[in-house]
Each structure stands twice: as structure tokens, then as C-alpha cells.
Motif scaffolding. Structure first.
Motif, PDB file in Angstrom:
ATOM      1  N   ASP A 364      35.244  41.204  37.000  1.00 38.87           N
ATOM      2  CA  ASP A 364      36.157  40.986  35.891  1.00 38.87           C
ATOM      3  C   ASP A 364      37.586  41.321  36.280  1.00 38.87           C
ATOM      4  OD1 ASP A 364      37.559  41.911  33.190  1.00 38.87           O
ATOM      5  OD2 ASP A 364      35.872  40.606  32.680  1.00 38.87           O
ATOM      6  N   THR A 366      39.855  42.672  34.691  1.00 35.92           N
ATOM      7  CA  THR A 366      40.338  43.961  34.185  1.00 35.92           C
ATOM      8  C   THR A 366      39.682  45.144  34.876  1.00 35.92           C
ATOM      9  OG1 THR A 366      38.636  43.973  32.440  1.00 35.92           O
ATOM     10  CG2 THR A 366      40.766  42.955  31.916  1.00 35.92           C
ATOM     11  N   TRP A 390      37.976  35.857  34.171  1.00 38.04           N
ATOM     12  CA  TRP A 390      39.023  36.181  33.213  1.00 38.04           C
ATOM     13  C   TRP A 390      38.577  35.834  31.796  1.00 38.04           C
ATOM     14  CZ3 TRP A 390      41.567  32.337  30.257  1.00 38.04           C
ATOM     15  CH2 TRP A 390      41.271  31.017  30.620  1.00 38.04           C
ATOM     16  N   ASP A 395      44.914  38.097  31.358  1.00 32.09           N
ATOM     17  CA  ASP A 395      44.101  38.320  32.553  1.00 32.09           C
ATOM     18  C   ASP A 395      44.578  37.433  33.696  1.00 32.09           C
ATOM     19  OD1 ASP A 395      42.535  40.108  31.159  1.00 32.09           O
ATOM     20  OD2 ASP A 395      40.963  38.643  30.706  1.00 32.09           O
TER      21      ASP A 395
END
Length: 460
Positions: A364, A366, A390, A395
Motif C-alpha cells: 500500500d 501509505t 493506491w 496516494d
């Protein structure tokens, strides 16, 4: 009048520089062997030039500004004739580029044809909407990922705008640039308009970077060379226009139709296959929306596995080692190797410096692992594809925040909106799923359209 037969340079031309319309030896008698990356055979011997040769070339280019090249009609005719001639010679040029890069013939030819389409668009734009900027001497330091594209897309826009040029080809990929210059010379380009000075970055490259006689300096290179050019620019005050290695990407949206997964995977595989040194048509990053990530990644892996994706080799073992070190770093930062990631111990790979196609899932966008990998990953080299998932446009901005993406392009899949937001600083929005290699999409920095960063901006 067109030449009756297509001619390419001979060993005599590869071993010399083109300065002021003459093929001449460098000031010092040093040479370098060009080897085919696929089998290490010597294909040509090229000169190692010095700052004295660069000085002569810049002087010749300056003198040529006031000659026939300053006449718009003459210039446009010669440039159109050059593109016509290059198109006729495309099969021979594709074979030449294959020899110096290890690219497969089909990939090499597709890249040349795409490059010529872009160059025709550049010339049309200059004929219909000439820019009022005064002409000057333009310096060009090229990379080796796809030498024909490096030469034409970097240098041709400068010529079309009325500039004269001094070009330093990559030491490892000089044959295609010399061939373009040879054909231009045979077509009657005025002496001094197009100058080729071959050699190393520490000699020829440094002389161009440190020159105060240029109107602009174009550097297409790794981050180290770009950084040196940026520091020198503070003293020379010559505008620096850059395209850093490895900025290209694909973005997959959740709206991708069921019938588009297969062509998407096929075109991404095409881009990975030609990504040896981050050439203008290569690709090393895919950002896929988490809603379609599982299916998209499976399609890409299936395409790469099914057709074995024989990628272009790297030119030396140290460069292959750098590429493999990057894979190790991605793995250490939390990435997951889904394909490849090892160097088979066999004679074919040792002699050809091949790196098997590798796919690394960074998870991911993040996640801490993705953040570390994206922030600290080394320069992208070789057929190594990183995949990031994303969820929001924020993102995407996080994924492509690195400086290397500022001059890249994106192939967009599954987004049919009219949103014209720009990513990476230049044209990144494309309607419909077409790969950059075959559609002709290319970073605007190659065509002189982008708002080029100043040396001060580069240094920040």
C-alpha cells in the motif's frame, strides 16, 4: 535530392568526431571499444575526446548560426528531409541500435518508429507556430537506454527551433547518434549545425557542463550527472534542461474494464522489457488501485511469465550489480519479490549481463515499507518493475513525489474522466489505454514544451 541508396556510417566515421562539417580525429589519440551487451563482442571503436574538441565544436556551432541555417525555409526543408531519410533507413537503424543496446530487433524498430512520429509532430509545430526565442548553441549530454530516441528526441527539437548543437552521445551508446549525424551530413546540413563529440563524462561531458558559451544545456542522465550539471550551472548561468533516468510509470484506475486487463498487462510487459537504463520508452513503476490490484498484478505476472519477457541486457557487470543492489534494497525496505530477483549462474547471463525480469510489490502507498522504498530507492535500472497500490489521488502524489518522476510520462488505464490533472510535472494524462512506446507519448521535456527547471530549482 534524396540519395539513391541508404548508407550508414562505416568504422571510419565511428572512430571520429563530426566537427564543423568534417569527420576528424580527436586532439588526443585515445580510443574505446563498443561491445554488444548481448555477447560482449566488439562492434566498433570510438574516440575519447577532450575539452579541446568540445571547444572547437562549440566555436563551429556558433559560426553556423549566421549561415544558411538561420533561413527558416532552408532549415525546415533539411529537417523534413532528414526525417524522411531516417524513416527509409529505419530497419538498418533498428539493427544498429540492437547491436549497441542488446534490444530485440522488434522492440528497437518500434521505438524508432514511435520516435519518428514524435519528431514529425515537433517539426510541424515549429513550422506552424515558430517560437520567437533567439537561436543559440545548444549542448546535449545523452544517456544510453535507447540511443536513437535519446538523440532524436533530445536534439531534434533544438534544431527545429533554429539552434545549432554540440552533442555528447553516451560512451556506451554512441552508434545511433553518429548514424543520425552521418545521414544529416550526407543530406547537406550546413557545416557546424550538428556536431558530435564522443568521449567520457569526466572529459567531454564536463567540458559541456562547464561551458559558458551555450544558450542551453540539455542533460539526459543519472542523478549524479544531473547534480553535477546543476552545481556547474550556478557559475555558468546556462539554463539547464533535464530529463532524469527512470521517470516513467503506468497508473491503473478501478474503472478498468474486464476486456482491458490483458492488453494492459501486455503493454506494461513491453515497457518493462525495454527498460534497461530508463530510456524514454521504458517503464519501471505501476500504481494500481487497490480495488483491482489482485487481478491486475496477476495479469502482469502472467504476461511476464508466459512470454519469458527477454529483456534488454545491461552493458557491464558493475551496472548489473547496481540494478541488483536496488532489488536487495527494495526487499530490505519491505518490498515483496513476486518474480525474478535472482541471477541464474549460466554462461548466457554472465556474458550478456542480463538481469531476469523482476517484479517487486511495495504494498500500500501509505505503508512504511512503501514510503521507505520510494524515498530511498536507488536509480531505476534494468527490467525491474515496482508495484504500488493506491486508493486516493493523494496516494498517487505520494508515490510520484520523487524528483525522477518530474520529467516522466504515465500510461493511464481505466480512467475515462475528463480530468486533466497533470502528474510528474508534464503530460501524464492520456485518454484510453495506449502504451507510451506505441502511441508516441513522451515526456514534454524531450520536446522542449515543459516549463524547464532552473539550476537553482534543480539544486533545491
Amino acid at each position: 535530392m534524396l540519395l539513391e541508396t541508404i548508407e550508414l556510417p562505416t568504422d571510419e566515421h565511428y572512430a571520429r568526431n563530426l566537427i564543423d562539417g568534417r569527420w576528424v580525429f580527436p586532439a588526443a589519440p585515445y580510443e574505446y571499444e563498443i561491445r554488444n551487451p548481448s555477447d560482449s563482442t566488439v562492434t566498433a571503436v570510438v574516440p575519447l575526446s577532450s575539452r579541446f574538441d568540445v571547444g572547437r565544436a562549440i566555436s563551429a556551432a556558433g559560426d553556423a548560426l549566421s549561415g544558411p541555417w538561420s533561413e527558416l525555409h532552408t532549415r525546415d526543408q533539411l529537417l523534413a528531409l532528414l526525417l524522411h531519410r531516417l524513416a527509409e533507413a529505419a530497419p538498418e537503424l533498428a539493427r544498429l541500435q540492437s547491436v549497441e543496446t542488446g534490444l530485440g530487433y522488434d522492440d528497437s524498430l518500434a521505438g524508432i518508429e514511435s520516435t519518428l512520429r514524435i519528431a514529425r509532430a515537433v517539426l510541424t509545430r515549429e513550422v506552424l507556430h515558430p517560437r520567437p526565442t533567439p537561436a543559440g548553441v545548444s549542448g546535449h549530454v545523452l544517456s544510453w537506454g535507447a540511443p536513437f530516441s535519446e538523440m532524436l528526441l533530445n536534439v531534434f527539437p533544438a534544431l527545429a527551433a533554429g539552434n545549432t548543437v554540440v552533442v555528447k552521445p553516451s560512451l556506451r551508446g554512441p552508434l545511433s547518434p553518429v548514424a543520425v549525424a552521418f545521414i544529416a551530413d550526407q543530406l547537406g546540413f550546413p557545416a557546424g549545425v550538428l556536431n558530435i563529440v564522443q568521449g567520457t563524462g569526466v572529459d567531454v561531458g564536463a567540458a559541456l557542463i562547464s561551458s559558458t558559451a551555450l544558450q542551453a544545456l540539455h542533460v539526459r542522465a543519472n542523478e549524479s550527472t544531473v547534480s553535477r550539471a546543476s552545481r556547474a550551472g550556478r557559475r555558468t548561468q546556462v539554463p539547464l534542461r533535464t530529463l532524469t533516468g527512470g521517470g516513467n510509470a503506468a497508473i491503473i484506475y478501478p474503472g478498468l474494464g474486464e476486456d482491458k486487463f490483458a492488453p494492459m498487462a501486455s503493454e506494461i510487459a513491453d515497457g518493462v522489457r525495454v527498460h534497461n537504463a530508463g530510456g524514454p520508452l521504458g517503464l519501471h513503476t505501476v500504481a494500481v488501485h487497490r480495488d483491482v490490484a489482485k487481478k491486475a498484478i496477476a495479469a502482469i505476472l502472467g504476461q511476464l511469465t508466459l512470454f519469458k519477457n527477454r529483456a534488454a541486457p545491461l552493458p557491464t557487470e558493475p551496472i548489473r550489480r547496481r540494478a541488483f543492489d536496488r532489488i536487495d534494497q527494495l526487499d530490505a525496505d519491505g518490498g515483496r519479490v513476486l518474480l525474478g530477483g535472482t541471477i541464474p549462474d549460466d554462461i548466457r547471463h554472465r556474458m550478456g549481463w542480463r538481469l531476469p525480469t523482476t517484479v517487486v510489490d511495495l504494498g500500500d502507498a501509505t505503508s512504511t515499507a512503501a514510503a521507505k522504498a520510494l524515498a530511498h530507492s536507488r536509480e531505476p535500472l534494468g527490467p525491474v518493475l515496482t508495484v504500488v497500490q493506491w486508493n486516493t489521488l493523494t496516494d498517487l502524489d505520494r508515490v510520484f513525489d520523487a524528483r525522477r518522476h518530474c520529467d516522466g510520462y504515465a500510461s493511464i488505464w481505466g480512467d475515462d474522466s475528463s480530468d486533466e490533472r497533470t502528474r510528474f510535472g508534464v503530460a501524464a494524462r492520456e485518454q484510453g489505454p495506449q502504451s507510451a512506446m506505441y502511441s508516441g507519448l513522451v515526456p514534454a521535456a524531450w520536446t522542449g514544451e515543459s516549463a524547464h527547471r532552473t539550476t537553482g530549482e534543480m539544486a533545491s
